[in-house]
Enzyme design. Structure first.
Site, PDB file in Angstrom:
ATOM      1  N   ASN A 105      89.342 104.288  57.687  1.00  0.00           N
ATOM      2  CA  ASN A 105      90.448 103.786  56.864  1.00  0.00           C
ATOM      3  C   ASN A 105      89.976 103.239  55.510  1.00  0.00           C
ATOM      4  O   ASN A 105      90.786 103.060  54.593  1.00  0.00           O
ATOM      5  CB  ASN A 105      91.247 102.706  57.606  1.00  0.00           C
ATOM      6  CG  ASN A 105      92.102 103.242  58.741  1.00  0.00           C
ATOM      7  OD1 ASN A 105      92.358 102.542  59.725  1.00  0.00           O
ATOM      8  ND2 ASN A 105      92.560 104.489  58.628  1.00  0.00           N
ATOM      9  N   ARG A 160     104.461 102.538  51.667  1.00  0.00           N
ATOM     10  CA  ARG A 160     103.753 102.417  52.951  1.00  0.00           C
ATOM     11  C   ARG A 160     103.490 100.963  53.338  1.00  0.00           C
ATOM     12  O   ARG A 160     103.503 100.601  54.519  1.00  0.00           O
ATOM     13  CB  ARG A 160     102.401 103.140  52.877  1.00  0.00           C
ATOM     14  CG  ARG A 160     102.480 104.631  52.655  1.00  0.00           C
ATOM     15  CD  ARG A 160     101.067 105.228  52.511  1.00  0.00           C
ATOM     16  NE  ARG A 160     100.198 104.842  53.614  1.00  0.00           N
ATOM     17  CZ  ARG A 160     100.187 105.449  54.796  1.00  0.00           C
ATOM     18  NH1 ARG A 160     100.992 106.470  55.025  1.00  0.00           N
ATOM     19  NH2 ARG A 160      99.368 105.041  55.742  1.00  0.00           N
ATOM     20  N   ASP A 173      99.868 102.744  65.246  1.00  0.00           N
ATOM     21  CA  ASP A 173      99.985 103.823  64.265  1.00  0.00           C
ATOM     22  C   ASP A 173     101.442 104.073  63.874  1.00  0.00           C
ATOM     23  O   ASP A 173     102.344 103.852  64.669  1.00  0.00           O
ATOM     24  CB  ASP A 173      99.353 105.101  64.853  1.00  0.00           C
ATOM     25  CG  ASP A 173      98.956 106.096  63.770  1.00  0.00           C
ATOM     26  OD1 ASP A 173      99.008 105.740  62.581  1.00  0.00           O
ATOM     27  OD2 ASP A 173      98.590 107.236  64.123  1.00  0.00           O
TER      28      ASP A 173
HETATM   29  C1  IPE Z   1      93.981 105.078  63.669  1.00  0.00           C
HETATM   30  O1  IPE Z   1      95.064 105.411  62.865  1.00  0.00           O
HETATM   31  C2  IPE Z   1      93.337 103.833  63.168  1.00  0.00           C
HETATM   32  C3  IPE Z   1      94.118 102.601  63.336  1.00  0.00           C
HETATM   33  C4  IPE Z   1      95.258 102.498  63.959  1.00  0.00           C
HETATM   34  C5  IPE Z   1      93.511 101.428  62.773  1.00  0.00           C
HETATM   35  P1  IPE Z   1      94.931 106.486  61.683  1.00  0.00           P
HETATM   36  O2  IPE Z   1      96.282 106.634  61.114  1.00  0.00           O
HETATM   37  O3  IPE Z   1      93.848 106.062  60.763  1.00  0.00           O
HETATM   38  O4  IPE Z   1      94.448 107.772  62.481  1.00  0.00           O
HETATM   39  P2  IPE Z   1      94.496 109.312  62.105  1.00  0.00           P
HETATM   40  O5  IPE Z   1      93.898 109.452  60.742  1.00  0.00           O
HETATM   41  O6  IPE Z   1      95.937 109.735  62.115  1.00  0.00           O
HETATM   42  O7  IPE Z   1      93.723 109.999  63.186  1.00  0.00           O
HETATM   43  C1  IPE Z   2      98.711 102.336  61.119  1.00  0.00           C
HETATM   44  O1  IPE Z   2      99.690 102.968  60.374  1.00  0.00           O
HETATM   45  C2  IPE Z   2      97.979 101.256  60.358  1.00  0.00           C
HETATM   46  C3  IPE Z   2      96.595 101.611  59.978  1.00  0.00           C
HETATM   47  C4  IPE Z   2      95.971 102.682  60.341  1.00  0.00           C
HETATM   48  C5  IPE Z   2      95.902 100.684  59.115  1.00  0.00           C
HETATM   49  P1  IPE Z   2      99.349 104.104  59.307  1.00  0.00           P
HETATM   50  O2  IPE Z   2      99.085 103.447  57.994  1.00  0.00           O
HETATM   51  O3  IPE Z   2      98.281 104.983  59.805  1.00  0.00           O
HETATM   52  O4  IPE Z   2     100.751 104.864  59.254  1.00  0.00           O
HETATM   53  P2  IPE Z   2     100.973 106.450  59.261  1.00  0.00           P
HETATM   54  O5  IPE Z   2     100.204 106.995  60.399  1.00  0.00           O
HETATM   55  O6  IPE Z   2     100.487 106.954  57.934  1.00  0.00           O
HETATM   56  O7  IPE Z   2     102.446 106.589  59.441  1.00  0.00           O
HETATM   57 MG    MG Z   3      98.252 106.695  60.924  1.00  0.00          MG
END
Ligand code: IPE
Ligand code: IPE
Ligand code: MG
Length: 236
Positions: free
Chosen positions: A64, A29, A16
């Site tokens: 997601n 992003r 994450d």
């Molecule tokens: C969790 O991350 C899912 C993955 C790492 C694939 P998210 O960024 O989707 O989780 P939330 O929404 O902050 O809980």
């Molecule tokens: C994790 O990083 C990757 C996925 C969940 C696909 P994020 O895309 O959730 O990054 P943040 O949490 O918005 O920084």
């Molecule tokens: Mg995230």
């Protein structure tokens, strides 16, 4: 206890913080996701070196899919390119590649690329790398329940004989040992619908480091922290 015994068999990651990593640099992003692939490479290597047998990565959750279409598309494209690029390295390092999740939601091209890489690396025995794609813990428990109910209705399984081991065999992770250590990067301290059943006795490790910055030294620090944990499984 020897040091060897303190190495987790199965290490799992909630990767994450990619978006925040990019935002902090004034970038889209997407750049965070690109850089995150480097962390996957580094952690896979570090896991093999440490003697970890299963490394699993939460790469894309069922939730997601609700992100903007452009981001979803880029993530799937990134997955596709990584699969094409990494085959030789995985083979050389003896890494078996497995993808688990609700794969029917993926494009046919990606599904067949995944099947190809899984088939090619199926002879590898040093470590198994599991990528959870279009996965969620509740989805997993539901699909297991449905298939089990069908088998009960068909008379293949007796309801009164269903125990935890039986149920585990219906989960998408059947045959994979439950994670010993679950690492979540980026400072969030939640499970986000990941391995709900399987993480019943998993050790959790949270770090503020964003996924694109999580490399070998950070991984080794997490393994060192795990080595000092006392796992009791409800016993005294
Ligand atoms: C969790 O991350 C899912 C993955 C790492 C694939 P998210 O960024 O989707 O989780 P939330 O929404 O902050 O809980
Ligand atoms: C994790 O990083 C990757 C996925 C969940 C696909 P994020 O895309 O959730 O990054 P943040 O949490 O918005 O920084
Ligand atoms: Mg995230």
């Amino acid at each position: 206890m020897t040091e060897q015994n303190n190495t987790p068999v199965h290490v799992s990651f909630i990767m994450d913080g990619n978006g925040r990593w990019a935002k902090a640099r004034g970038k889209d992003r997407i750049y965070g996701h690109f850089e995150g692939v480097e962390s996957v490479r580094a952690c896979t290597e570090a896991a093999v070196e440490a003697g970890v047998k299963y490394l699993s990565l939460f790469a894309f959750s069922e939730e997601n899919w609700n992100r903007p279409a452009a981001e979803v598309e880029t993530l799937m494209g990134l997955m596709m390119r990584s699969i094409e690029k990494e085959v030789d390295t995985l083979m050389k390092n003896g890494v078996r590649f497995v993808v688990l999740g609700n794969l029917g939601r993926l494009s046919e091209g990606l599904q067949s690329a995944i099947a190809g890489l899984m088939e090619k690396t199926s002879i590898c025995e040093r470590m198994t790398l599991i990528v959870f794609l279009s996965y969620s813990g509740k989805w997993d428990i539901l699909q297991a329940s449905r298939r089990l109910a069908e088998d009960v209705a068909a008379g293949k399984v007796k309801a009164e004989n269903v125990d935890q081991d039986t149920f585990s065999q219906y989960l998408i992770t059947a045959g994979v040992p439950d994670p010993d250590l679950l690492i979540r990067t980026s400072g969030e301290q939640r499970i986000s619908n990941f391995l709900l059943w399987q993480a019943a006795y998993t050790e959790f490790y949270y770090t503020d480091v964003l996924w694109p910055d999580f490399r070998k030294p950070e991984f080794r620090a997490a393994l060192a922290a795990y080595a000092h944990r006392s796992r009791r499984f409800g016993k005294v």
